[in-house]
Write a protein that holds these residues in place. Structure first.
Motif, PDB file in Angstrom:
ATOM      1  N   PRO A  71      15.368  50.737  52.136  1.00 20.77           N
ATOM      2  CA  PRO A  71      14.576  49.361  51.672  1.00 20.77           C
ATOM      3  C   PRO A  71      13.648  48.858  53.188  1.00 20.77           C
ATOM      4  CG  PRO A  71      17.450  49.159  53.553  1.00 20.77           C
ATOM      5  CD  PRO A  71      17.022  50.437  53.392  1.00 20.77           C
ATOM      6  N   CYS A  72      12.860  48.269  52.470  1.00 21.41           N
ATOM      7  CA  CYS A  72      11.637  48.715  52.968  1.00 21.41           C
ATOM      8  C   CYS A  72      10.430  47.211  52.392  1.00 21.41           C
ATOM      9  CB  CYS A  72      11.266  49.880  52.702  1.00 21.41           C
ATOM     10  SG  CYS A  72       9.604  49.846  51.646  1.00 21.41           S
ATOM     11  N   GLU A  73       9.526  46.449  53.439  1.00 20.45           N
ATOM     12  CA  GLU A  73       9.205  45.978  52.969  1.00 20.45           C
ATOM     13  C   GLU A  73       7.529  46.558  53.475  1.00 20.45           C
ATOM     14  OE1 GLU A  73       9.411  41.615  54.403  1.00 20.45           O
ATOM     15  OE2 GLU A  73      11.871  41.841  52.709  1.00 20.45           O
ATOM     16  N   LEU A  74       6.520  45.940  52.792  1.00 13.84           N
ATOM     17  CA  LEU A  74       5.350  46.068  53.505  1.00 13.84           C
ATOM     18  C   LEU A  74       4.205  44.999  53.147  1.00 13.84           C
ATOM     19  CD1 LEU A  74       2.827  48.756  54.146  1.00 13.84           C
ATOM     20  CD2 LEU A  74       2.371  48.661  51.689  1.00 13.84           C
ATOM     21  N   TYR A  75       3.675  44.436  54.777  1.00 11.93           N
ATOM     22  CA  TYR A  75       2.709  43.331  55.184  1.00 11.93           C
ATOM     23  C   TYR A  75       1.121  44.104  55.125  1.00 11.93           C
ATOM     24  CZ  TYR A  75       6.893  40.862  54.691  1.00 11.93           C
ATOM     25  OH  TYR A  75       8.025  40.148  54.390  1.00 11.93           O
ATOM     26  N   MET A 170       8.265  52.373  46.728  1.00  7.52           N
ATOM     27  CA  MET A 170       7.194  52.050  47.728  1.00  7.52           C
ATOM     28  C   MET A 170       5.653  53.690  46.882  1.00  7.52           C
ATOM     29  SD  MET A 170       6.139  51.568  51.291  1.00  7.52           S
ATOM     30  CE  MET A 170       4.584  52.255  51.907  1.00  7.52           C
ATOM     31  N   ILE A 171       6.071  54.944  47.593  1.00  5.20           N
ATOM     32  CA  ILE A 171       5.272  55.840  47.740  1.00  5.20           C
ATOM     33  C   ILE A 171       5.388  56.087  45.332  1.00  5.20           C
ATOM     34  CG2 ILE A 171       5.976  58.326  47.267  1.00  5.20           C
ATOM     35  CD1 ILE A 171       8.114  57.438  50.626  1.00  5.20           C
ATOM     36  N   LYS A 172       5.688  55.720  44.961  1.00  2.00           N
ATOM     37  CA  LYS A 172       5.694  55.830  44.018  1.00  2.00           C
ATOM     38  C   LYS A 172       4.386  54.507  43.444  1.00  2.00           C
ATOM     39  CE  LYS A 172       9.931  57.744  41.655  1.00  2.00           C
ATOM     40  NZ  LYS A 172      11.168  57.089  40.866  1.00  2.00           N
ATOM     41  N   MET A 173       4.611  53.499  43.525  1.00  2.00           N
ATOM     42  CA  MET A 173       3.524  52.492  43.384  1.00  2.00           C
ATOM     43  C   MET A 173       2.345  52.350  44.362  1.00  2.00           C
ATOM     44  SD  MET A 173       3.363  48.550  44.511  1.00  2.00           S
ATOM     45  CE  MET A 173       1.981  47.813  44.302  1.00  2.00           C
ATOM     46  N   TYR A 174       2.157  53.107  45.693  1.00  2.00           N
ATOM     47  CA  TYR A 174       0.592  53.256  45.925  1.00  2.00           C
ATOM     48  C   TYR A 174       0.971  55.228  45.741  1.00  2.00           C
ATOM     49  CZ  TYR A 174       0.925  49.378  48.187  1.00  2.00           C
ATOM     50  OH  TYR A 174       0.398  47.910  48.450  1.00  2.00           O
ATOM     51  N   LYS A 175       1.691  55.975  44.936  1.00  2.00           N
ATOM     52  CA  LYS A 175       1.273  56.967  44.608  1.00  2.00           C
ATOM     53  C   LYS A 175       1.038  58.324  45.567  1.00  2.00           C
ATOM     54  CE  LYS A 175      -1.001  56.056  39.416  1.00  2.00           C
ATOM     55  NZ  LYS A 175      -0.912  55.350  39.901  1.00  2.00           N
TER      56      LYS A 175
END
Length: 184
Positions: A71-75, A170-175
């Motif tokens: 799990p993660c959150e990126l700010y 996250m990796i998929k979203m930011y490619k």
């Protein structure tokens, strides 16, 4: 004279299934037990401290078919170009002198007991991020850097939530996988 360009820095909160993370999660009553700092130049590269000392993390290395995604959150936080250069310079100093730094095991334990302990060239992950913020003056932090934990960073008013989910998402979203393959 034109308006100065804003840059972004990123704070990544994660949770790993190891014993140290479980202890931090229990003591802070938070799912997130690790924090890393990234620059807008490369969202796959983050800087932090772990049990082995200072590290430059490649987020894509945490994705393996035999593991459940963490799990993660990126700010994100917008800062001036000048502050960005200061943050980058501080991070490069750590990279170039990584052998001089180690993980603050005692500092973490004392911090969890709300008794901050500052040790020369020793940090735990959230203390490191707080120290970079204080040294670069990107945020005026009210507490001693050894009293910050990963869960504190998402609560800072200067932070804006950019992503919530898991590292694979996250990796998929930011490619990031495609970008890391192009760099290889």
């Amino acid at each position: 004279m034109g308006k100065e360009k804003n840059r972004k820095i990123y704070v990544l909160l994660t949770s790993f299934p190891d014993a140290g993370s479980k202890m931090v999660g229990f003591m802070t009553n938070s799912i997130y037990t690790h924090v890393s700092l990234g620059l807008d130049e490369d969202l796959n590269t983050f800087y932090s401290f772990v049990w082995n000392g200072f590290i430059v993390e490649k987020i894509t290395k945490y994705i393996r078919p035999d593991r459940k995604p963490y799990p993660c959150e990126l700010y994100e936080m917008k800062i001036t170009e000048e502050k960005y250069r200061i943050v980058k310079k501080i991070l490069l100093e750590f990279v170039e002198n990584r052998h001089k730094y180690s993980f603050a095991r005692a500092g973490l334990i004392f911090g969890l007991m709300r008794m901050p302990l500052i040790q020369k060239r020793k940090y735990f992950c959230s203390q490191f991020i707080a120290d970079v913020f204080k040294r670069s003056k990107v945020i005026h932090l009210k507490k001693n850097s050894a009293r910050y934990f990963p869960c504190d960073f998402g609560k800072l008013p200067e932070m804006s939530l950019a992503f919530k989910g898991n590292l694979l998402g996250m990796i998929k979203m930011y490619k990031l996988l495609q970008k890391s393959k192009q760099e290889a």
